[in-house]
Design a protein around this motif. Structure first.
Motif, PDB file in Angstrom:
ATOM      1  N   MET A 120       0.816  -1.217   0.000  1.00 34.16           N
ATOM      2  CA  MET A 120       0.000   0.000   0.000  1.00 34.16           C
ATOM      3  C   MET A 120       0.849   1.266   0.000  1.00 34.16           C
ATOM      4  O   MET A 120       0.454   2.268  -0.581  1.00 34.16           O
ATOM      5  CB  MET A 120      -0.950   0.010   1.201  1.00 34.16           C
ATOM      6  N   LYS A 121       1.993   1.220   0.615  1.00 35.36           N
ATOM      7  CA  LYS A 121       2.859   2.408   0.652  1.00 35.36           C
ATOM      8  C   LYS A 121       3.199   2.854  -0.771  1.00 35.36           C
ATOM      9  O   LYS A 121       3.116   4.044  -1.094  1.00 35.36           O
ATOM     10  CB  LYS A 121       4.133   2.092   1.440  1.00 35.36           C
ATOM     11  N   HIS A 122       3.532   1.897  -1.623  1.00 37.51           N
ATOM     12  CA  HIS A 122       3.871   2.226  -3.010  1.00 37.51           C
ATOM     13  C   HIS A 122       2.640   2.700  -3.789  1.00 37.51           C
ATOM     14  O   HIS A 122       2.740   3.610  -4.620  1.00 37.51           O
ATOM     15  CB  HIS A 122       4.518   1.036  -3.706  1.00 37.51           C
ATOM     16  N   ALA A 123       1.498   2.093  -3.517  1.00 39.98           N
ATOM     17  CA  ALA A 123       0.259   2.506  -4.184  1.00 39.98           C
ATOM     18  C   ALA A 123      -0.098   3.943  -3.800  1.00 39.98           C
ATOM     19  O   ALA A 123      -0.490   4.751  -4.652  1.00 39.98           O
ATOM     20  CB  ALA A 123      -0.876   1.555  -3.834  1.00 39.98           C
ATOM     21  N   ILE A 124       0.038   4.261  -2.539  1.00 33.62           N
ATOM     22  CA  ILE A 124      -0.257   5.623  -2.066  1.00 33.62           C
ATOM     23  C   ILE A 124       0.693   6.625  -2.711  1.00 33.62           C
ATOM     24  O   ILE A 124       0.258   7.683  -3.196  1.00 33.62           O
ATOM     25  CB  ILE A 124      -0.183   5.692  -0.524  1.00 33.62           C
ATOM     26  N   ASN A 125       1.962   6.293  -2.739  1.00 34.54           N
ATOM     27  CA  ASN A 125       2.948   7.193  -3.355  1.00 34.54           C
ATOM     28  C   ASN A 125       2.660   7.408  -4.843  1.00 34.54           C
ATOM     29  O   ASN A 125       2.771   8.535  -5.340  1.00 34.54           O
ATOM     30  CB  ASN A 125       4.369   6.665  -3.166  1.00 34.54           C
ATOM     31  N   ALA A 126       2.308   6.355  -5.543  1.00 34.43           N
ATOM     32  CA  ALA A 126       2.005   6.473  -6.971  1.00 34.43           C
ATOM     33  C   ALA A 126       0.786   7.363  -7.194  1.00 34.43           C
ATOM     34  O   ALA A 126       0.788   8.223  -8.084  1.00 34.43           O
ATOM     35  CB  ALA A 126       1.776   5.088  -7.578  1.00 34.43           C
ATOM     36  N   LEU A 127      -0.250   7.192  -6.381  1.00 34.85           N
ATOM     37  CA  LEU A 127      -1.457   8.008  -6.532  1.00 34.85           C
ATOM     38  C   LEU A 127      -1.166   9.474  -6.218  1.00 34.85           C
ATOM     39  O   LEU A 127      -1.633  10.367  -6.928  1.00 34.85           O
ATOM     40  CB  LEU A 127      -2.579   7.483  -5.638  1.00 34.85           C
ATOM     41  N   ARG A 128      -0.401   9.731  -5.203  1.00 32.98           N
ATOM     42  CA  ARG A 128      -0.072  11.120  -4.820  1.00 32.98           C
ATOM     43  C   ARG A 128       0.703  11.857  -5.912  1.00 32.98           C
ATOM     44  O   ARG A 128       0.598  13.070  -6.027  1.00 32.98           O
ATOM     45  CB  ARG A 128       0.730  11.127  -3.525  1.00 32.98           C
ATOM     46  N   LYS A 129       1.494  11.133  -6.685  1.00 33.12           N
ATOM     47  CA  LYS A 129       2.297  11.760  -7.741  1.00 33.12           C
ATOM     48  C   LYS A 129       1.458  12.175  -8.952  1.00 33.12           C
ATOM     49  O   LYS A 129       1.897  12.987  -9.751  1.00 33.12           O
ATOM     50  CB  LYS A 129       3.410  10.809  -8.192  1.00 33.12           C
ATOM     51  N   MET A 130       0.262  11.655  -9.064  1.00 35.08           N
ATOM     52  CA  MET A 130      -0.587  11.970 -10.220  1.00 35.08           C
ATOM     53  C   MET A 130      -1.351  13.258  -9.969  1.00 35.08           C
ATOM     54  O   MET A 130      -2.001  13.409  -8.947  1.00 35.08           O
ATOM     55  CB  MET A 130      -1.553  10.829 -10.486  1.00 35.08           C
ATOM     56  N   GLN A 131      -1.273  14.162 -10.933  1.00 38.83           N
ATOM     57  CA  GLN A 131      -1.985  15.432 -10.820  1.00 38.83           C
ATOM     58  C   GLN A 131      -3.491  15.258 -10.944  1.00 38.83           C
ATOM     59  O   GLN A 131      -4.247  15.805 -10.157  1.00 38.83           O
ATOM     60  CB  GLN A 131      -1.496  16.402 -11.913  1.00 38.83           C
TER      61      GLN A 131
END
Length: 180
Positions: free
Chosen positions: A9-20
């Motif tokens: 989930m940590k990686h999923a959260i980081n990926a989502l946060r990077k998307m505008q």
């Protein structure tokens, strides 16, 4: 989605946060990852953020896949309270967003009803909800005998309670009796 399967989930959260501006597919994949990682609170928070609180900013509209993640997440509780929360979500899906269910969400709800009914006595409102889901299920495309088997399973658990509750709806009563 891969992060959800891997439990990352940590990686999923980081990926989502990077998307505008994530699109519906991205948000649904994130919701699915949250569900797979048993993060119910994050499922709800994400839904609320993208589809309610910041709806104007992202211009997204949930679909049945969105609601499948939500419903499955609350049903994971396995109790009558999770079932009632799922009922509320299902009603919102239909009334607020004018979305029709698909066989997957119907299956999840009917399986949950069976699990919960084995441990608890369901209230009349729960039985009425089951009847409405079965009515919706009639409108969907199923493979041969799939719906008949599901109705038989529900009837074997709820039996006379289902028939008595829906007695005023003769069409549904006849449908259930004919298929069992």
């Amino acid at each position: 989605r891969a992060c959800g399967v891997a439990g990352e989930m940590k990686h999923a959260i980081n990926a989502l946060r990077k998307m505008q501006s994530p699109d519906l597919v991205v948000v649904n994949a994130f919701l699915d990852a949250c569900y797979r990682c048993n993060r119910h609170g994050l499922v709800v928070d994400t839904f609320n953020y993208y589809f309610l609180q910041q709806a104007n900013k992202f211009n997204l509209r949930p679909d049945v896949i969105t609601y499948t993640a939500l419903v499955n997440s609350v049903l994971r509780r396995g109790d009558v309270y999770g079932l009632r929360e799922a009922q509320s979500l299902y009603i919102s899906m239909k009334k607020k967003w004018s979305l029709l269910p698909d066989p997957g969400i119907v299956d999840a709800l009917l399986k949950a009803v069976i699990r919960v009914a084995r441990k608890n006595i369901l209230a009349k409102k729960d039985i009425l909800f089951v009847a409405s889901v079965l009515r919706d299920a009639e409108k969907l495309k199923w493979e041969e005998d799939q719906l008949v088997r599901r109705k038989a399973a529900i009837t074997s658990i709820l039996g006379d309670r289902l028939r008595e509750t829906i007695l005023g709806d003769q069409k549904l009563t006849n449908m259930l009796v004919a298929d069992t």
